[in-house]
Write a protein that holds these residues in place. Structure first.
Motif: not given
Length: 86
Positions: A1-4, A10-12, A82-86
């Protein structure tokens, strides 16, 4: 998953949790840290730089240590993974 994406999720989640829960009326973690730091200071205080450095090390090191233990405790929980597939 990309850091952004991780940051956005997380912010949401933090924004929603703050809107639903807000600050606790009793037992606020920052107030607890302040009380603990005051206790440490009452034991360690001397008019000496070394003692001031020790106070800083104990307080900051304790906070970092507690965060590291908390991170380790939740690292493998599947509910928050957090799933890596997203």
């Amino acid at each position: 998953m990309r850091a952004d994406r991780v940051f956005a999720y997380g912010a949401t989640a933090g924004l929603i949790a703050d809107a639903l829960l807000g600050d606790p009326r009793r037992g606020h973690p920052v107030a607890g840290f302040g009380r603990a730091a005051a206790r440490v200071e009452s034991v360690l205080w001397r008019d000496d730089r070394g003692r001031g450095a020790l106070h800083t090390l104990v307080c900051a090191g304790g906070a970092v240590g507690a965060a590291a233990l908390a991170a380790r405790a939740v690292r493998d929980l599947s509910l928050i993974h957090i799933s890596e597939r997203a």
